[in-house]
Scaffold this active site. Structure first.
Site, PDB file in Angstrom:
ATOM      1  N   ASP A 136       0.810  -1.229   0.000  1.00 42.59           N
ATOM      2  CA  ASP A 136       0.000   0.000   0.000  1.00 42.59           C
ATOM      3  C   ASP A 136       0.837   1.269   0.000  1.00 42.59           C
ATOM      4  O   ASP A 136       0.485   2.250  -0.658  1.00 42.59           O
ATOM      5  CB  ASP A 136      -0.920   0.028   1.235  1.00 42.59           C
ATOM      6  CG  ASP A 136      -2.236  -0.710   1.016  1.00 42.59           C
ATOM      7  OD1 ASP A 136      -2.577  -1.015  -0.149  1.00 42.59           O
ATOM      8  OD2 ASP A 136      -2.926  -0.981   2.016  1.00 42.59           O
ATOM      9  N   HIS A 142      -2.149   6.559  -1.685  1.00 40.76           N
ATOM     10  CA  HIS A 142      -2.283   6.098  -0.294  1.00 40.76           C
ATOM     11  C   HIS A 142      -1.487   6.973   0.642  1.00 40.76           C
ATOM     12  O   HIS A 142      -1.534   6.799   1.864  1.00 40.76           O
ATOM     13  CB  HIS A 142      -1.843   4.635  -0.155  1.00 40.76           C
ATOM     14  CG  HIS A 142      -2.962   3.714  -0.457  1.00 40.76           C
ATOM     15  ND1 HIS A 142      -3.574   2.923   0.467  1.00 40.76           N
ATOM     16  CD2 HIS A 142      -3.627   3.530  -1.609  1.00 40.76           C
ATOM     17  CE1 HIS A 142      -4.558   2.266  -0.097  1.00 40.76           C
ATOM     18  NE2 HIS A 142      -4.620   2.623  -1.367  1.00 40.76           N
TER      19      HIS A 142
END
Ligand code: NAG
Ligand code: NAG
Length: 282
Positions: A136, A142
């Site tokens: 991620d 993100h």
């Protein structure tokens, strides 16, 4: 016209999209699996009850939507309150909320997976979280608060309505990989990226991907990885206003090399990180 099912509508209502989609996370896991030492391979296999990293890489995305796993939702991102596209930055004090973020989660699960006092189940869970979050953190959106990491920027992909964040996670990634979430696409995409790392266009820079790679300074390294990914928001991801635009065209062409290098980086870093943890805890 297709009427969306209630399940599809409730998925649309989820405020924050997933992180690299299933194929992206599986590719990160497969690349990391490839770079494990023999000792790390058996260390991982014991912790994961024989499973590969590729196969468990998306578990955290399912878990976050369960009642038991709700606490882990903020661990998938860090909401950098910067000002893209003019100024990009990630600052732990400013951006990591009280409920935690991807940087604190990588630090926490790096410590936990090496904590011999944990039960087998908790240790396995810590490793599964780590495999996911090291993926991620390389997705630029993100590491961005702007428009909820691009979730609130509506765009179209081949004419279908979606949002900027989802396009980076899934549609553009699957196009770059040459197919959807199938095992054939996973094998060919990971083999392509491994080839570039070993002897292709990434071989000269892969050492720089590990410039912060000390498992004893996990928080500092995770922050450095978040900053590295966040910089792409100013360089490309949010540089142009894509609101309402079709992304399968010029925007995709510029995005493709970023997606590929970020997935390769995540897999290569994850393999190295696990090798170090396995060596330190034989
Ligand atoms: C570390 O992980 C455990 C297990 O998921 C969790 O209960 C705890 O709140 C986490 N701590 C931090 C600081 O994130
Ligand atoms: C993706 O593919 C894997 C392996 O083929 C499968 O186990 C998984 O359920 C698929 N996930 C989705 C969301 O389609």
């Amino acid at each position: 016209m297709l009427v969306p099912s209630a399940a599809a509508l409730s998925l649309l209502a989820i405020p924050v999209a997933h992180g690299w989609g299933t194929l992206g996370h599986a590719t990160v896991g497969a690349i990391a699996d490839h770079y494990l030492t023999a000792q790390a391979k058996s260390w991982v296999s014991t912790k994961l009850d024989g499973a590969t990293m590729a196969s468990v890489a998306s578990w955290a995305d399912t878990y976050r939507y369960t009642t038991a796993g709700r606490f882990s939702a903020p661990y998938h991102f860090i909401d950098a309150e910067d000002s893209p596209p003019s100024a990009c930055s990630v600052n732990l004090n400013r951006d990591c909320g009280a409920g935690g973020c991807v940087v604190s989660a990588i630090a926490n699960y790096t410590q936990r997976v090496q904590d011999g006092r944990l039960t087998h189940e908790n240790s396995k869970e810590a490793l599964e979280f780590l495999i996911h979050f090291i993926g991620d953190v390389t997705q630029p959106l993100h590491d961005e608060a702007e428009q909820v990491g691009g979730n609130d920027i509506p765009v179209t992909w081949d004419g279908a309505t979606t949002n900027l964040h989802a396009c980076w996670d899934t549609q553009m990634l699957e196009k770059a990989a040459g197919g959807g979430n199938t095992s054939a696409t996973l094998s060919s995409f990971s083999a392509t990226l491994i080839g570039r790392i070993d002897s292709g266009s990434y071989s000269g820079q892969k050492a720089s991907w590990l410039s912060c790679s000390n498992i004893k300074t996990a928080s500092a390294c995770a922050l450095a990885w978040a900053q590295d990914a966040n910089a792409f928001n100013c360089q490309y991801v949010l540089k142009t206003d894509e609101n309402g635009k079709e992304l399968d065209g010029t925007y995709y062409t510029g995005a493709e090399p970023i997606i590929e290098i970020q997935i390769a980086k995540a897999g290569y870093r994850l393999g190295d990180w696990i090798n170090k943890m396995a060596a330190a805890n034989p």
